[in-house]
Design a protein around this motif. Sequence first.
Motif, PDB file in Angstrom:
ATOM      1  N   ASN A   1       0.792  -1.228   0.000  1.00  0.00           N
ATOM      2  CA  ASN A   1       0.000   0.000   0.000  1.00  0.00           C
ATOM      3  C   ASN A   1       0.826   1.281   0.000  1.00  0.00           C
ATOM      4  OD1 ASN A   1      -2.480  -1.387  -0.024  1.00  0.00           O
ATOM      5  ND2 ASN A   1      -2.299  -1.757   2.166  1.00  0.00           N
ATOM      6  N   LYS A   2       2.149   1.172   0.176  1.00  0.00           N
ATOM      7  CA  LYS A   2       2.918   2.405   0.323  1.00  0.00           C
ATOM      8  C   LYS A   2       3.085   3.184  -0.978  1.00  0.00           C
ATOM      9  CE  LYS A   2       7.752   0.924   0.047  1.00  0.00           C
ATOM     10  NZ  LYS A   2       8.951   0.664   0.814  1.00  0.00           N
ATOM     11  N   ASP A   3       3.046   2.523  -2.119  1.00  0.00           N
ATOM     12  CA  ASP A   3       3.189   3.250  -3.391  1.00  0.00           C
ATOM     13  C   ASP A   3       2.060   2.889  -4.353  1.00  0.00           C
ATOM     14  OD1 ASP A   3       3.898   0.671  -4.040  1.00  0.00           O
ATOM     15  OD2 ASP A   3       5.706   1.227  -5.151  1.00  0.00           O
ATOM     16  N   CYS A   4       0.852   2.678  -3.801  1.00  0.00           N
ATOM     17  CA  CYS A   4      -0.257   2.187  -4.627  1.00  0.00           C
ATOM     18  C   CYS A   4      -0.628   3.162  -5.746  1.00  0.00           C
ATOM     19  CB  CYS A   4      -1.460   1.829  -3.773  1.00  0.00           C
ATOM     20  SG  CYS A   4      -2.100   3.140  -2.767  1.00  0.00           S
ATOM     21  N   HIS A   5      -0.396   4.454  -5.558  1.00  0.00           N
ATOM     22  CA  HIS A   5      -0.701   5.415  -6.623  1.00  0.00           C
ATOM     23  C   HIS A   5       0.247   5.248  -7.803  1.00  0.00           C
ATOM     24  CE1 HIS A   5       2.296   7.279  -4.030  1.00  0.00           C
ATOM     25  NE2 HIS A   5       2.653   8.021  -5.052  1.00  0.00           N
ATOM     26  N   ILE A   6       1.408   4.638  -7.586  1.00  0.00           N
ATOM     27  CA  ILE A   6       2.367   4.396  -8.679  1.00  0.00           C
ATOM     28  C   ILE A   6       2.179   2.991  -9.254  1.00  0.00           C
ATOM     29  CG2 ILE A   6       4.822   4.178  -9.264  1.00  0.00           C
ATOM     30  CD1 ILE A   6       5.328   6.234  -6.977  1.00  0.00           C
ATOM     31  N   SER A   7       2.133   1.983  -8.361  1.00  0.00           N
ATOM     32  CA  SER A   7       2.054   0.588  -8.811  1.00  0.00           C
ATOM     33  C   SER A   7       0.655   0.191  -9.269  1.00  0.00           C
ATOM     34  CB  SER A   7       2.492  -0.354  -7.684  1.00  0.00           C
ATOM     35  OG  SER A   7       1.550  -0.319  -6.617  1.00  0.00           O
ATOM     36  N   GLY A   8      -0.367   0.879  -8.745  1.00  0.00           N
ATOM     37  CA  GLY A   8      -1.736   0.495  -9.071  1.00  0.00           C
ATOM     38  C   GLY A   8      -2.191  -0.734  -8.305  1.00  0.00           C
ATOM     39  N   ILE A   9      -1.493  -1.043  -7.200  1.00  0.00           N
ATOM     40  CA  ILE A   9      -1.784  -2.240  -6.423  1.00  0.00           C
ATOM     41  C   ILE A   9      -2.016  -1.862  -4.965  1.00  0.00           C
ATOM     42  CG2 ILE A   9      -0.695  -4.328  -5.481  1.00  0.00           C
ATOM     43  CD1 ILE A   9       0.657  -4.576  -8.219  1.00  0.00           C
ATOM     44  N   SER A  10      -3.052  -2.437  -4.381  1.00  0.00           N
ATOM     45  CA  SER A  10      -3.275  -2.249  -2.941  1.00  0.00           C
ATOM     46  C   SER A  10      -3.878  -3.525  -2.378  1.00  0.00           C
ATOM     47  CB  SER A  10      -4.198  -1.056  -2.678  1.00  0.00           C
ATOM     48  OG  SER A  10      -5.486  -1.304  -3.204  1.00  0.00           O
ATOM     49  N   VAL A  11      -3.712  -3.710  -1.076  1.00  0.00           N
ATOM     50  CA  VAL A  11      -4.277  -4.871  -0.386  1.00  0.00           C
ATOM     51  C   VAL A  11      -4.819  -4.396   0.959  1.00  0.00           C
ATOM     52  CG1 VAL A  11      -3.851  -7.164   0.576  1.00  0.00           C
ATOM     53  CG2 VAL A  11      -2.583  -6.429  -1.427  1.00  0.00           C
ATOM     54  N   ASP A  12      -6.009  -4.846   1.293  1.00  0.00           N
ATOM     55  CA  ASP A  12      -6.630  -4.522   2.570  1.00  0.00           C
ATOM     56  C   ASP A  12      -7.197  -5.793   3.176  1.00  0.00           C
ATOM     57  OD1 ASP A  12      -6.475  -1.559   2.553  1.00  0.00           O
ATOM     58  OD2 ASP A  12      -7.695  -1.787   0.746  1.00  0.00           O
ATOM     59  N   LEU A  13      -7.531  -5.718   4.458  1.00  0.00           N
ATOM     60  CA  LEU A  13      -8.251  -6.826   5.071  1.00  0.00           C
ATOM     61  C   LEU A  13      -9.566  -6.982   4.340  1.00  0.00           C
ATOM     62  CD1 LEU A  13      -7.738  -6.105   8.881  1.00  0.00           C
ATOM     63  CD2 LEU A  13      -6.514  -7.751   7.456  1.00  0.00           C
TER      64      LEU A  13
ATOM     65  N   PRO B   1      -6.933  -3.352 -23.120  1.00  0.00           N
ATOM     66  CA  PRO B   1      -8.381  -3.162 -22.994  1.00  0.00           C
ATOM     67  C   PRO B   1      -8.842  -3.052 -21.538  1.00  0.00           C
ATOM     68  CG  PRO B   1      -7.878  -5.330 -23.949  1.00  0.00           C
ATOM     69  CD  PRO B   1      -6.583  -4.613 -23.767  1.00  0.00           C
ATOM     70  N   TYR B   2      -7.924  -3.297 -20.591  1.00  0.00           N
ATOM     71  CA  TYR B   2      -8.253  -3.248 -19.169  1.00  0.00           C
ATOM     72  C   TYR B   2      -7.922  -1.891 -18.540  1.00  0.00           C
ATOM     73  CZ  TYR B   2      -8.082  -8.107 -20.500  1.00  0.00           C
ATOM     74  OH  TYR B   2      -8.274  -9.281 -21.180  1.00  0.00           O
ATOM     75  N   GLU B   3      -7.351  -0.999 -19.336  1.00  0.00           N
ATOM     76  CA  GLU B   3      -6.957   0.324 -18.838  1.00  0.00           C
ATOM     77  C   GLU B   3      -8.160   1.058 -18.252  1.00  0.00           C
ATOM     78  OE1 GLU B   3      -4.975   4.498 -20.498  1.00  0.00           O
ATOM     79  OE2 GLU B   3      -4.936   2.710 -21.767  1.00  0.00           O
ATOM     80  N   GLY B   4      -7.949   1.667 -17.097  1.00  0.00           N
ATOM     81  CA  GLY B   4      -9.019   2.414 -16.443  1.00  0.00           C
ATOM     82  C   GLY B   4      -9.846   1.588 -15.483  1.00  0.00           C
ATOM     83  N   GLY B   5      -9.661   0.273 -15.509  1.00  0.00           N
ATOM     84  CA  GLY B   5     -10.421  -0.592 -14.619  1.00  0.00           C
ATOM     85  C   GLY B   5      -9.726  -0.788 -13.285  1.00  0.00           C
ATOM     86  N   ALA B   6     -10.504  -1.057 -12.261  1.00  0.00           N
ATOM     87  CA  ALA B   6      -9.991  -1.425 -10.935  1.00  0.00           C
ATOM     88  C   ALA B   6     -10.522  -2.830 -10.659  1.00  0.00           C
ATOM     89  CB  ALA B   6     -10.463  -0.443  -9.878  1.00  0.00           C
ATOM     90  N   PHE B   7      -9.621  -3.794 -10.613  1.00  0.00           N
ATOM     91  CA  PHE B   7      -9.999  -5.201 -10.502  1.00  0.00           C
ATOM     92  C   PHE B   7      -9.759  -5.703  -9.087  1.00  0.00           C
ATOM     93  CE2 PHE B   7      -8.992  -4.224 -14.850  1.00  0.00           C
ATOM     94  CZ  PHE B   7     -10.018  -4.820 -15.554  1.00  0.00           C
TER      95      PHE B   7
ATOM     96  N   GLY C   1      -6.009  -1.671 -14.136  1.00  0.00           N
ATOM     97  CA  GLY C   1      -5.750  -2.206 -15.467  1.00  0.00           C
ATOM     98  C   GLY C   1      -4.561  -1.505 -16.098  1.00  0.00           C
ATOM     99  N   PRO C   2      -3.648  -2.261 -16.719  1.00  0.00           N
ATOM    100  CA  PRO C   2      -2.456  -1.676 -17.319  1.00  0.00           C
ATOM    101  C   PRO C   2      -2.787  -0.738 -18.481  1.00  0.00           C
ATOM    102  CG  PRO C   2      -2.264  -4.067 -17.134  1.00  0.00           C
ATOM    103  CD  PRO C   2      -3.683  -3.712 -16.836  1.00  0.00           C
ATOM    104  N   LEU C   3      -1.961   0.290 -18.644  1.00  0.00           N
ATOM    105  CA  LEU C   3      -2.117   1.234 -19.751  1.00  0.00           C
ATOM    106  C   LEU C   3      -1.975   0.516 -21.089  1.00  0.00           C
ATOM    107  CD1 LEU C   3       0.066   4.211 -18.410  1.00  0.00           C
ATOM    108  CD2 LEU C   3      -2.417   3.961 -18.300  1.00  0.00           C
TER     109      LEU C   3
END
Length: 196
Positions: free
Chosen positions: A15-27, A48-54, A43-45
């Motif tokens: 979670n420390k660089d989620c704005h850069i990596s696009g990755i986060s984890v929570d309980l 077709p997945y760009e802009g999505g949050a999976f 979704g990677p730039l």
Amino acid sequence: MLDAARVQKELVECNKDCHISGISVDLHRDGSSLYHLTGTISGPLDTPYEGGAFEIDIVLSESYPFQPPKMQFKTKVWHPNISSQNGAICLDILKDQWSPALTLKTALLSLQALLSAPAPNDPQDAVVAKQCLNDHTTFVATARYWTEAFAMRTTVGTEEKVKKLMEMGFPENLVRSALENVKGDENMALEKLCSG
């Protein structure tokens, strides 16, 4: 016994660089333990997945990190290596290529990379793989449609959503609470409001 200190350290790392990596984890929403987590990958730039949050459901076993985490897409996605039915994932590091040196972050980065580079010759979903191999243009269009339908948060602002739902006769406090509980998804909020 689960190494709680390691898992907590991994959560901080994710979670420390989620704005850069696009990755986060929570309980997980139930918040009861470190065994059940929810990951999110963007979704990677230029895909077709760009802009999505999976959203990814993550379950850790007692023997983590010596056994891989069990991961499954909760957000519907059109991809040959992810089941369009149940979100099961075909990725070697989540099976026989797992190593205790890997982390939740590396696993989620690998899922993000999988979205960038589908492997239709080693499919989880044969129908999607066939389309990816035989009609790539349609595959890309379908993947984009699914991303827009299931993984994108609507661009309408919260205040506009509140106003629209209040116009249907729901009180403002219930509308705001429902929207908050479903992360701003207007349709799910309406469902929640209608079901009482």
